[in-house]
Design a protein around this motif. Structure first.
Motif, PDB file in Angstrom:
ATOM      1  N   HIS A 137      33.269  37.861  31.332  1.00 57.75           N
ATOM      2  CA  HIS A 137      32.025  38.082  32.077  1.00 57.75           C
ATOM      3  C   HIS A 137      32.238  39.229  33.057  1.00 57.75           C
ATOM      4  O   HIS A 137      33.185  39.221  33.854  1.00 57.75           O
ATOM      5  CB  HIS A 137      31.598  36.816  32.816  1.00 57.75           C
ATOM      6  CG  HIS A 137      30.974  35.799  31.917  1.00 57.75           C
ATOM      7  ND1 HIS A 137      29.648  35.430  32.017  1.00 57.75           N
ATOM      8  CD2 HIS A 137      31.491  35.079  30.889  1.00 57.75           C
ATOM      9  CE1 HIS A 137      29.374  34.532  31.092  1.00 57.75           C
ATOM     10  NE2 HIS A 137      30.482  34.287  30.393  1.00 57.75           N
ATOM     11  N   LEU A 138      31.346  40.220  32.982  1.00 58.51           N
ATOM     12  CA  LEU A 138      31.515  41.451  33.744  1.00 58.51           C
ATOM     13  C   LEU A 138      30.376  41.648  34.735  1.00 58.51           C
ATOM     14  O   LEU A 138      29.223  41.345  34.439  1.00 58.51           O
ATOM     15  CB  LEU A 138      31.579  42.649  32.787  1.00 58.51           C
ATOM     16  CG  LEU A 138      32.726  42.596  31.786  1.00 58.51           C
ATOM     17  CD1 LEU A 138      32.512  43.602  30.660  1.00 58.51           C
ATOM     18  CD2 LEU A 138      34.060  42.862  32.480  1.00 58.51           C
ATOM     19  N   GLY A 139      30.722  42.192  35.907  1.00 54.71           N
ATOM     20  CA  GLY A 139      29.724  42.456  36.928  1.00 54.71           C
ATOM     21  C   GLY A 139      29.014  43.773  36.687  1.00 54.71           C
ATOM     22  O   GLY A 139      29.533  44.682  36.048  1.00 54.71           O
ATOM     23  N   ILE A 140      27.810  43.869  37.224  1.00 55.91           N
ATOM     24  CA  ILE A 140      27.042  45.121  37.218  1.00 55.91           C
ATOM     25  C   ILE A 140      27.535  45.972  38.370  1.00 55.91           C
ATOM     26  O   ILE A 140      27.715  45.480  39.480  1.00 55.91           O
ATOM     27  CB  ILE A 140      25.541  44.821  37.402  1.00 55.91           C
ATOM     28  CG1 ILE A 140      24.975  44.150  36.150  1.00 55.91           C
ATOM     29  CG2 ILE A 140      24.761  46.066  37.762  1.00 55.91           C
ATOM     30  CD1 ILE A 140      24.856  45.082  34.952  1.00 55.91           C
ATOM     31  N   VAL A 161      28.662  35.472  39.052  1.00 61.10           N
ATOM     32  CA  VAL A 161      29.632  34.382  39.123  1.00 61.10           C
ATOM     33  C   VAL A 161      29.002  33.078  38.634  1.00 61.10           C
ATOM     34  O   VAL A 161      29.590  32.322  37.867  1.00 61.10           O
ATOM     35  CB  VAL A 161      30.187  34.219  40.550  1.00 61.10           C
ATOM     36  CG1 VAL A 161      31.326  33.198  40.555  1.00 61.10           C
ATOM     37  CG2 VAL A 161      30.676  35.544  41.105  1.00 61.10           C
ATOM     38  N   SER A 162      27.768  32.813  39.076  1.00 57.20           N
ATOM     39  CA  SER A 162      27.083  31.587  38.665  1.00 57.20           C
ATOM     40  C   SER A 162      26.841  31.546  37.163  1.00 57.20           C
ATOM     41  O   SER A 162      26.969  30.500  36.529  1.00 57.20           O
ATOM     42  CB  SER A 162      25.754  31.461  39.406  1.00 57.20           C
ATOM     43  OG  SER A 162      25.953  31.208  40.778  1.00 57.20           O
ATOM     44  N   GLY A 197      36.194  36.358  34.581  1.00 60.61           N
ATOM     45  CA  GLY A 197      35.175  37.173  35.217  1.00 60.61           C
ATOM     46  C   GLY A 197      35.798  38.337  35.973  1.00 60.61           C
ATOM     47  O   GLY A 197      36.799  38.160  36.664  1.00 60.61           O
ATOM     48  N   VAL A 198      35.211  39.536  35.829  1.00 53.69           N
ATOM     49  CA  VAL A 198      35.648  40.715  36.574  1.00 53.69           C
ATOM     50  C   VAL A 198      34.436  41.239  37.329  1.00 53.69           C
ATOM     51  O   VAL A 198      33.468  41.705  36.721  1.00 53.69           O
ATOM     52  CB  VAL A 198      36.196  41.814  35.628  1.00 53.69           C
ATOM     53  CG1 VAL A 198      36.659  43.011  36.442  1.00 53.69           C
ATOM     54  CG2 VAL A 198      37.336  41.267  34.774  1.00 53.69           C
ATOM     55  N   LEU A 199      34.493  41.155  38.661  1.00 51.58           N
ATOM     56  CA  LEU A 199      33.338  41.502  39.474  1.00 51.58           C
ATOM     57  C   LEU A 199      33.757  42.284  40.710  1.00 51.58           C
ATOM     58  O   LEU A 199      34.854  42.096  41.234  1.00 51.58           O
ATOM     59  CB  LEU A 199      32.572  40.247  39.918  1.00 51.58           C
ATOM     60  CG  LEU A 199      32.159  39.266  38.820  1.00 51.58           C
ATOM     61  CD1 LEU A 199      33.092  38.074  38.817  1.00 51.58           C
ATOM     62  CD2 LEU A 199      30.718  38.832  38.999  1.00 51.58           C
TER      63      LEU A 199
END
Length: 585
Positions: free
Chosen positions: A374-377, A408-409, A425-427
């Motif tokens: 899961h990747l962050g914008i 994250v959610s 997750g990478v944020l």
């Protein structure tokens, strides 16, 4: 006697006239008035159109109902800007419930005059639900963007006449009462056509030029849809351009961001003739561009993402790909050439600064089999899009709203549904802190790994190619929102995470990162979720991106040195350091 009046110079009116022709609409019932003058005068001497006059607009709408019901073809009704349009309502209501293709073109001086006690300015911005399947506004044209907008909106209204069984549609068209009718030939416009599985004839697939399948965010592909896409690509020597939210992991998958993103070199392989577009919003801003786009989607909507939309296929994707496939043909020439070019660029990448991109480069092949990423914008998604994921790994990102909130959610929700699967997750820091309350949710399991890239701000706004880059450090005050959430505190996230039962570790450089990354990605079952905080610097993040996008420089040495000298005089030695990394000198 030939009339001295040809077509109006008002480009928006020209576009509507040309598209009426392109969609085979030639019957018009015109009512008297001034604001519809440029439209009516333009068509009255064009032999394509057959025009009738009706003083009473209420009668005109019912005349159109009778004509459409009799012929089965669309009919245009045109009126001026005052209460004339109100008199269309009874007839359009009839057309709505009988599914009759009536196109009401009401003319106006513009919505900016509505509500200011200006004569004859009737507010048509909100229509009753049952008088039009689609209502659009066609403004005056000032530039190419306006022209494209008018084309899309006019196509939308005309296609609505036959969509889902058909019915009436509405165009509210601006005018400035031009007296110039000197245009003898209307310039080209882009008509868009819609197709369904019920069409007797389907358009022929172009035989010249390269073909790509472009996928935006998409649910994970079923086995049968993957096979259908692969057969299509084998038939037409096509490739599938993906980002990590595309859901497709078939044979023809390519991640061409490294090639397409180059700023000082253009690959011939990135020039295609046709793009078959499926899926939704994409985070890939660097993909192959094509001259024409065919959109395939069950919603049948006109989504002109690339400005080249020509056809919309309102059908299941699998139906489309199977129809245009030949099981006996197998081609991989385009795929092989593009993959070779991508691999060559990867090998040319210089040593990058410690950054989101560097981490993606060194983590991608170490990701545990079967995990979900899961990747962050937006910087995290872009950084990872430069590198293809190993087989069997899917990735997700909140590209629908394309905001930093909820990443994250979203990952946690997925992890709750599949506790047996590992979620990574990478944020960035703003995205993490925006959504940090879910980190403390009591349902979080040991299948969660969070990598927090903490540079103390929204580093996207400080990257060298961002519109706000020219602000420099000034952007940190409010645009990049620097200094919040402990301002890269050593203890804030550590204490928060460990108090909540997470295993925590951090890194500030490549050595520290390499010391702990294997633990973060371990496949050994552990009894805690993990939070890995990585601290990076603004200049390193920006410089890494610039180096990646300038891996190949197709310029003479003299020009390079001239540019370097100019940059130094304007931006200082820090920029030169980055340029040296790019050119390797």
């Amino acid at each position: 006697m030939e009339s001295k009046f040809k077509y109006t110079t008002e480009r928006n009116v020209q576009i509507v006239i040309a598209l009426l022709k392109a969609h085979g609409i030639h019957r018009v019932i015109a009512s008297p008035g001034t604001t519809n003058m440029t439209f009516v005068v333009s068509i009255e001497n064009d032999p394509w159109f057959k025009i009738w006059s009706s003083v009473d607009e209420r009668s005109a709408a019912y005349l159109a109902c009778g004509m459409a019901a009799e012929t089965g073809e669309p009919v245009v009704i045109s009126c001026t800007g005052a209460t004339a349009s109100r008199n269309y309502m009874p007839g359009l209501t009839e057309a709505y419930y009988r599914k009759l293709p009536i196109l009401a073109i009401t003319s106006t001086r513009g919505n900016h005059k509505v509500g200011h006690l200006v004569d004859q300015q009737i507010d048509r911005r909100n229509l009753p639900n049952d008088i039009a399947m689609e209502s659009v506004t066609i403004p005056m044209v000032k530039d190419k963007e306006d022209e494209r907008y008018c084309e899309i909106e006019a196509n939308k209204a005309m296609l609505a006449l036959t969509m889902n069984g058909g019915g009436p549609a509405h165009i509210n068209m601006y005018t400035k009462y031009s007296h110039d009718f000197s245009i003898t030939e209307i310039p080209n416009v882009n008509a868009i056509y819609r197709h369904t599985v019920f069409d007797k004839e389907w358009p022929a697939m172009p035989q010249d030029g390269k073909i790509i399948v472009r996928i935006g965010s998409h649910a994970d592909f079923t086995e049968s849809l993957t096979k259908a896409v692969d057969r299509f690509c084998a038939t037409h020597d096509a490739v599938v351009c993906c980002d990590h939210t595309s859901g497709y992991r078939g044979k023809y998958e390519v991640h061409a961001q490294l090639v397409c993103g180059q700023k000082q070199w253009s690959s011939e392989l990135t020039k295609a003739n046709l793009c078959v577009h499926i899926g939704e919003v994409s985070g890939d801003q660097f993909c192959i561009r094509a001259k024409h786009t065919w959109r395939v989607s069950l919603d049948g909507a006109l989504r002109d993402t690339f400005g080249t939309l020509r056809r919309v296929f309102m059908m299941p994707e699998e139906e489309f790909f199977n129809h245009y496939s030949d099981k006996d043909n197998v081609h991989t020439e385009y795929l092989d050439s593009l993959n070779s070019e991508i691999q060559a660029l990867k090998e040319k990448l210089p040593e990058l600064p410690f950054s989101n991109i560097w981490m993606a480069q060194h983590m991608v092949d170490k990701l545990p089999s079967g995990c979900e990423l899961h990747l962050g914008i937006y910087h995290s998604l872009r950084s990872w899009n430069f590198f293809k994921l190993p087989v069997g790994i899917q990735a997700k990102c909140n590209v629908g709203g394309f905001g930093i909130d909820g990443g994250v959610s979203t990952m946690m929700g997925a992890s709750f549904a599949h506790p047996e699967k590992l979620f990574i997750g990478v944020l960035g820091d703003l995205a993490f802190f925006y959504d940090m309350n879910v980190v403390g949710n009591r349902h979080v399991g040991n299948n969660v790994r969070i990598m927090l890239i903490n540079n103390g701000k929204g580093n996207e706004f400080r990257n060298y190619n961002h519109p706000c880059y020219f602000l420099g450090d000034e952007a940190d005050k409010y645009i990049a929102a620097a200094g919040h959430y402990g301002n890269k505190s050593d203890r804030l996230v550590r204490d928060y995470a460990t108090d909540l039962g997470y295993e925590y570790f951090s890194a500030r450089n490549k050595v520290e990162f390499n010391d702990v990354i294997d633990r973060f990605l371990t496949t050994t079952k552990i009894d805690k979720p993990i939070l890995f905080e990585v601290f990076t610097e603004t200049d390193d993040e920006s410089c890494a991106l610039e180096m990646v996008l300038n891996t190949v420089i197709d310029k003479k040495d003299v020009f390079k040195h001239t540019v370097k000298k100019a940059i130094k005089s304007f931006m200082g030695d820090s920029a030169i350091k980055c340029i040296k990394g790019i050119v390797g000198k």
